[in-house]
Design a protein around this motif. Structure first.
Motif, PDB file in Angstrom:
ATOM      1  N   ILE B 176       0.845  -1.191   0.000  1.00 12.60           N
ATOM      2  CA  ILE B 176       0.000   0.000   0.000  1.00 12.60           C
ATOM      3  C   ILE B 176       0.878   1.237   0.000  1.00 12.60           C
ATOM      4  O   ILE B 176       1.782   1.360   0.823  1.00 12.60           O
ATOM      5  CB  ILE B 176      -0.919  -0.019   1.234  1.00 12.60           C
ATOM      6  CG1 ILE B 176      -1.863  -1.223   1.140  1.00 12.60           C
ATOM      7  CG2 ILE B 176      -1.702   1.278   1.358  1.00 12.60           C
ATOM      8  CD1 ILE B 176      -2.490  -1.608   2.450  1.00 12.60           C
ATOM      9  N   ALA B 178       0.865   5.545  -0.450  1.00 16.93           N
ATOM     10  CA  ALA B 178       0.176   6.829  -0.602  1.00 16.93           C
ATOM     11  C   ALA B 178       1.132   7.807  -1.252  1.00 16.93           C
ATOM     12  O   ALA B 178       2.311   7.849  -0.916  1.00 16.93           O
ATOM     13  CB  ALA B 178      -0.271   7.354   0.759  1.00 16.93           C
ATOM     14  N   ASN B 197      -1.806  10.914   6.713  1.00 20.24           N
ATOM     15  CA  ASN B 197      -1.961   9.793   5.788  1.00 20.24           C
ATOM     16  C   ASN B 197      -3.060   8.837   6.240  1.00 20.24           C
ATOM     17  O   ASN B 197      -2.793   7.730   6.694  1.00 20.24           O
ATOM     18  CB  ASN B 197      -0.619   9.058   5.662  1.00 20.24           C
ATOM     19  CG  ASN B 197      -0.719   7.845   4.754  1.00 20.24           C
ATOM     20  OD1 ASN B 197      -1.622   7.768   3.923  1.00 20.24           O
ATOM     21  ND2 ASN B 197       0.212   6.923   4.916  1.00 20.24           N
ATOM     22  N   SER B 200      -3.571   5.240   3.575  1.00 21.33           N
ATOM     23  CA  SER B 200      -2.842   3.978   3.702  1.00 21.33           C
ATOM     24  C   SER B 200      -3.384   3.154   4.863  1.00 21.33           C
ATOM     25  O   SER B 200      -3.530   1.933   4.761  1.00 21.33           O
ATOM     26  CB  SER B 200      -1.350   4.235   3.925  1.00 21.33           C
ATOM     27  OG  SER B 200      -0.768   4.753   2.762  1.00 21.33           O
ATOM     28  N   MET B 215       2.406  -1.680   4.527  1.00 18.98           N
ATOM     29  CA  MET B 215       2.260  -0.262   4.219  1.00 18.98           C
ATOM     30  C   MET B 215       3.641   0.304   3.856  1.00 18.98           C
ATOM     31  O   MET B 215       4.593   0.116   4.626  1.00 18.98           O
ATOM     32  CB  MET B 215       1.740   0.426   5.479  1.00 18.98           C
ATOM     33  CG  MET B 215       0.698   1.477   5.233  1.00 18.98           C
ATOM     34  SD  MET B 215       0.317   2.337   6.778  1.00 18.98           S
ATOM     35  CE  MET B 215      -0.769   1.172   7.575  1.00 18.98           C
TER      36      MET B 215
END
Lengths: 397, 397
Positions: B176, B178, B197, B200, B215
């Motif tokens: 994942i 961002a 954030n 995420s 992440m």
């Protein structure tokens, strides 16, 4: 025999709240908030552009098309520091702060730019394409409340306001004990008069959503073994859930064991089908549930009683299953003298009704059809329900 | 711009099935069955008594009251080995095997026993109080099917048939990422033009139900950094989910990065609100989703596209969200040229309708009201919906 509502009142009265616990955001789903969650900043934190385009002054573009001087740009993460004065525009990106002095954003499609000049082709309304500061939430607002169960759809809110650590209630420690001489471990092949221990596994799976669980060894139908297992378990957990041994047969030792250990028994017969012989007791500070031995009774009484207690210990606002109404697809025969809570699955029809499919139900031990259950349908004692009638339902979570 | 159904067809076509994996029962909820689950024994495994009482021969008690000789007992876990002959009875407990020769159980309340003799006060019907062997399921029957998602209500079934290890599909590995220069970590206090954030964290929480998630660090709006992050991630996971950078602004680098890396882009504009700029691509064998940057768009496009792909990779029978119909409590304005899937919560009314409460919706970035969403309501392009009308809905899981 006491009504279900009286039984729930006993849970309410006897359940002690657990202290708070600080956990990380990634471990928070399913936990119960022990604090109000507040926005720690305005959202948006600035007047935010909803479009790629140009930040302008409405009065400058009233007689559009007009040419303006591009004095800079505002992008997400890096606003334009200065001020937009008459005759000036700032190139702006979606999500970026609208600079001071500008009061409108004209979308890029209605402009034409070349070097330092932009032609704004259409007039703009005040605040057009702008989400004003704090339009979504003002700093300090409570956005999630103490007592709410954290769901995965709340994660964005918690993350956005910096809750990388969260105060939640401590999870209860739950021990799980199956009793019955006919029960063998699930890795064994049962002899003809034996069955595998499905109850402990099911209770553990249900309970781990709300608690830290430990499965204890199977106890044979023997009073002394059961007494010593209960004594030891109760001294080291917040809640003990026993399955089996709660009837009044010669080999049902759960109640005798609890009595001989000096446990206080609050109820031992509930006007509920399945689940009549459910026991609720306390030994020291430890809550003890004695659930009937067959798997569907275990499931129903877990959801109705044990789950409620585990959530109440954590200060949940709504510890009981969510209630609703839905339409029966089939008739249901009631039970004389006892309310019934029968496993059911739900669908919707094209008229927007929620519909109830009761599970093919060959006795309360049919856990195979229970595998598809999504909730319970309430059948009041002695009141047969017809197909098409609206009944009260409870949703599993 | 392609319709939602075409976008889902691309997912279907491009998704590769993952191999099987053996896991333990306690880790099975949420996994997808890679094998049919079969009963390995009859249930009940013997003619089972439903009552405490006496196993008798119907012909012996036809002219009750009659006295019979008690020749033994059958208890759960230890049946009576012998045969019941004329004039004989066996004391039996609930759940115990009915001994050979007996064809009925009379409940203890209708008997009186003293030493070796029992008086059966009432005549008994054949098979009375007996659940016949295999009445619930016959050995060999498929009880759960390959492709079903394992739920906690299936645990009793799996345990009962000895599935302490289960063949399920391997979970996809999901990374994942961002992107956005305005994004800071959730433990930081954002400056005025920054945001935390949340994306995420939300995607991770959603995805971990179906996948093993990791992440990655936040990537600033910079083509080269994004390219190298995508290249590295895609080489080491089954699916990469990027949030942000998918629009067509000067600082939106997701699509340029994918193109320069040679990824195949299947769609990049969907007729969906929110979520129009959703990107679906493949780099090598790795599926890549580019989701729009605002949290509600992320949630909707995750549930509609990414979740479907993750379940499809595991061979789920029904990888898409469950669909239904419900009644609108409020009117909804449609969007011209785009279908909408708007977050909503559901209740029931006293007529058994499922009702739709659309969430107070101040732009698609309002993740605070999304915290209470339970599903999506479908609003066809250009078709305004009235209060009281029935609309199509999708349930979150």
């Amino acid at each position: 025999m006491i009504p279900i509502s009286d039984a729930l009142n006993f849970l309410d009265r006897e359940t002690i709240a657990l202290p708070a616990d600080e956990i990380k955001l990634e471990a928070s789903v399913g936990r119960i908030l022990a604090e109000n969650v507040r926005a720690d900043l305005d959202l948006p934190p600035f007047d935010r552009s909803q479009m790629d385009g140009f930040a302008v002054r409405v009065e400058d573009v009233r007689d559009a098309p007009v040419d303006l001087e591009i004095i800079g740009e505002s992008v997400a993460g890096k606003g334009f520091g200065g001020e937009v004065n008459s005759g000036e525009a700032v190139r702006i990106m979606t999500g970026a702060p609208v600079p001071s002095g500008a009061d409108s954003v004209q979308m890029v499609e209605l402009t034409e730019s070349d070097g330092d000049k932009v032609t704004i082709k259409n007039a703009a309304k005040p605040e057009q394409n702008i989400v004003p500061r704090a339009a979504e939430v003002k700093a300090g607002t409570v956005v999630l409340e103490k007592g709410e169960i954290i769901t995965k759809n709340m994660i964005a809110t918690l993350a956005s306001f910096g809750y990388y650590k969260i105060n939640v209630s401590k999870r209860p420690c739950v021990k799980i004990l199956a009793t019955g001489s006919e029960i063998v471990d699930i890795s064994e092949k049962p002899a003809e008069d034996q069955i595998r221990n499905s109850n402990s596994w099911m209770i553990a799976e249900f309970a781990k959503k709300y608690a830290d669980v430990e499965m204890l060894p199977i106890i044979r139908d023997d009073l002394e073994s059961l007494k010593s297992a209960i004594r030891e378990a109760a001294s080291s957990c917040d809640c003990l859930i026993i399955s089996g041994g709660v009837s009044v047969g010669d080999y049902d030792f759960t109640k005798p064991a609890l009595r001989e250990l000096g446990a206080e028994i609050f109820f031992e017969k509930v006007s509920l089908k399945p689940g009549k012989p459910t026991v609720f007791a306390k030994l020291g500070e430890t809550l003890i549930f004695g659930l009937p031995g067959n798997p569907v009774s275990v499931a129903v009484t877990f959801y109705v009683f044990a789950r409620t207690a585990l959530l109440r210990m954590q200060g949940a606002k709504f510890p009981e299953l969510n209630r609703g109404f839905a339409k029966l697809l089939h008739p249901i025969k009631s039970t004389k003298g006892r309310d019934a809570l029968l496993p059911a699955s739900f669908s919707t029809d094209s008229a927007g009704h929620l519909t109830i499919e009761t599970l093919r139900f060959s006795g309360s031990s049919n856990f195979i059809t229970f595998a598809r259950a999504e909730g319970l349908v309430f059948v009041p004692a002695g009141v047969d329900l017809n197909a098409g009638e609206v009944a009260e339902i409870y949703f599993f979570d």
